[in-house]
Design a protein around this motif. Structure first.
Motif, PDB file in Angstrom:
ATOM      1  N   ALA A 229       0.687  -1.362   0.057  1.00  0.00           N
ATOM      2  CA  ALA A 229      -0.136   0.069  -0.096  1.00  0.00           C
ATOM      3  C   ALA A 229       0.906   1.366  -0.106  1.00  0.00           C
ATOM      4  CB  ALA A 229      -0.837   0.019   1.096  1.00  0.00           C
ATOM      5  N   GLN A 230       1.997   1.099   0.726  1.00  0.00           N
ATOM      6  CA  GLN A 230       2.751   2.306   0.775  1.00  0.00           C
ATOM      7  C   GLN A 230       3.369   2.561  -0.513  1.00  0.00           C
ATOM      8  OE1 GLN A 230       6.000   2.393   3.417  1.00  0.00           O
ATOM      9  NE2 GLN A 230       6.304   4.405   3.558  1.00  0.00           N
ATOM     10  N   LYS A 231       3.864   1.402  -1.180  1.00  0.00           N
ATOM     11  CA  LYS A 231       4.663   1.672  -2.287  1.00  0.00           C
ATOM     12  C   LYS A 231       3.497   2.064  -3.610  1.00  0.00           C
ATOM     13  CE  LYS A 231       7.944  -2.234  -2.029  1.00  0.00           C
ATOM     14  NZ  LYS A 231       8.363  -3.292  -2.465  1.00  0.00           N
ATOM     15  N   LEU A 232       2.431   1.705  -3.486  1.00  0.00           N
ATOM     16  CA  LEU A 232       1.195   2.163  -4.242  1.00  0.00           C
ATOM     17  C   LEU A 232       0.647   3.360  -4.087  1.00  0.00           C
ATOM     18  CD1 LEU A 232      -0.606   0.650  -6.462  1.00  0.00           C
ATOM     19  CD2 LEU A 232      -2.310   0.382  -4.502  1.00  0.00           C
ATOM     20  N   THR A 233       1.106   4.248  -2.998  1.00  0.00           N
ATOM     21  CA  THR A 233       0.783   5.582  -2.972  1.00  0.00           C
ATOM     22  C   THR A 233       2.014   6.523  -3.578  1.00  0.00           C
ATOM     23  OG1 THR A 233       1.899   5.340  -0.698  1.00  0.00           O
ATOM     24  CG2 THR A 233      -0.514   5.376  -0.768  1.00  0.00           C
ATOM     25  N   GLN A 234       2.930   5.755  -3.729  1.00  0.00           N
ATOM     26  CA  GLN A 234       4.313   6.705  -4.299  1.00  0.00           C
ATOM     27  C   GLN A 234       4.336   6.489  -5.983  1.00  0.00           C
ATOM     28  OE1 GLN A 234       7.409   5.069  -2.104  1.00  0.00           O
ATOM     29  NE2 GLN A 234       6.793   5.970  -0.293  1.00  0.00           N
ATOM     30  N   ALA A 235       3.513   5.484  -6.418  1.00  0.00           N
ATOM     31  CA  ALA A 235       3.215   5.212  -7.698  1.00  0.00           C
ATOM     32  C   ALA A 235       3.108   6.425  -8.672  1.00  0.00           C
ATOM     33  CB  ALA A 235       2.408   4.095  -8.209  1.00  0.00           C
ATOM     34  N   LYS A 236       3.814   6.683  -9.805  1.00  0.00           N
ATOM     35  CA  LYS A 236       3.729   7.754 -10.494  1.00  0.00           C
ATOM     36  C   LYS A 236       2.902   7.793 -11.663  1.00  0.00           C
ATOM     37  CE  LYS A 236       7.953  10.159  -8.791  1.00  0.00           C
ATOM     38  NZ  LYS A 236       8.059   9.695  -7.603  1.00  0.00           N
ATOM     39  N   SER A 237       2.558   6.516 -11.881  1.00  0.00           N
ATOM     40  CA  SER A 237       1.778   6.316 -13.353  1.00  0.00           C
ATOM     41  C   SER A 237       0.929   5.037 -12.757  1.00  0.00           C
ATOM     42  CB  SER A 237       2.499   6.288 -14.434  1.00  0.00           C
ATOM     43  OG  SER A 237       3.309   4.874 -14.317  1.00  0.00           O
ATOM     44  N   LEU A 238      -0.147   5.096 -13.775  1.00  0.00           N
ATOM     45  CA  LEU A 238      -1.133   3.744 -13.734  1.00  0.00           C
ATOM     46  C   LEU A 238      -0.190   2.673 -13.906  1.00  0.00           C
ATOM     47  CD1 LEU A 238      -3.951   2.785 -13.185  1.00  0.00           C
ATOM     48  CD2 LEU A 238      -4.535   3.106 -15.614  1.00  0.00           C
ATOM     49  N   GLN A 239       0.538   2.580 -15.012  1.00  0.00           N
ATOM     50  CA  GLN A 239       1.534   1.493 -15.539  1.00  0.00           C
ATOM     51  C   GLN A 239       2.211   0.871 -14.357  1.00  0.00           C
ATOM     52  OE1 GLN A 239       3.881   2.208 -18.856  1.00  0.00           O
ATOM     53  NE2 GLN A 239       4.530   0.047 -18.853  1.00  0.00           N
ATOM     54  N   GLU A 240       2.742   1.718 -13.453  1.00  0.00           N
ATOM     55  CA  GLU A 240       3.647   1.535 -12.388  1.00  0.00           C
ATOM     56  C   GLU A 240       2.761   0.802 -11.260  1.00  0.00           C
ATOM     57  OE1 GLU A 240       6.600   3.582  -9.150  1.00  0.00           O
ATOM     58  OE2 GLU A 240       6.056   4.979 -10.767  1.00  0.00           O
ATOM     59  N   ALA A 241       1.662   1.421 -10.994  1.00  0.00           N
ATOM     60  CA  ALA A 241       0.696   0.931 -10.112  1.00  0.00           C
ATOM     61  C   ALA A 241       0.243  -0.687 -10.382  1.00  0.00           C
ATOM     62  CB  ALA A 241      -0.457   1.868  -9.809  1.00  0.00           C
TER      63      ALA A 241
END
Length: 147
Positions: A75-87
């Motif tokens: 969840a923490q990493k997901l909040t730091q995602a910069k794009s939909l592809q990264e998420a």
């Protein structure tokens, strides 16, 4: 007055009765001994079950902690995602790692359960063997008294 004539019980009959009682007493002692061993073995089974329950509870808490920590990290990493592809990539990686973790955890639980069944079977077999041996010895002792 009626007085019954004195009847005497033959000594051979008394000896036979005494031998029969001795045999019954030995058989009873043997069976009680076997029952006591069975109870003792049952206590061993209960200790095995108790240990297994404690192992399973401990491992369950470890697995839950591992899974919650992994989810919070995701969840923490997901909040730091910069794009939909990264998420989406983070989601795929998380799903893959959690599937592997759950498979490992299931294998560990299976190993604990398998070990408990094996130990329980060994306790039961030893108890049955010991009880049968003691009963057989008691019967043999009774036969020797009868001779």
């Amino acid at each position: 007055m009626n007085t019954a004539p004195g009847l005497e019980i033959p000594s051979a009959l008394r000896e036979l009765a005494e031998k029969g009682i001795d045999q019954a007493r030995q058989a009873f002692d043997g069976f009680i001994g076997a029952a006591r061993q069975t109870v003792a073995s049952t206590q061993g089974l209960m200790q095995t079950a108790d240990t297994t329950t404690q192992d399973m509870a401990s491992r369950s808490l470890q697995a839950a902690e591992q899974n919650v920590r992994a989810t919070l990290d995701f969840a923490q990493k997901l909040t730091q995602a910069k794009s939909l592809q990264e998420a989406m990539q983070l989601q795929a990686d998380f799903a893959r790692s959690q599937l592997a973790a759950v498979q490992t955890q299931a294998s560990e639980f299976g190993g604990i359960a398998q070990s408990a069944v094996k130990q329980g079977s060994e306790h039961a077999m030893n108890a049955a063997r010991s009880g049968a041996d003691q009963s057989r010895m008691s019967m043999e002792d009774g036969d020797e008294v009868g001779r």
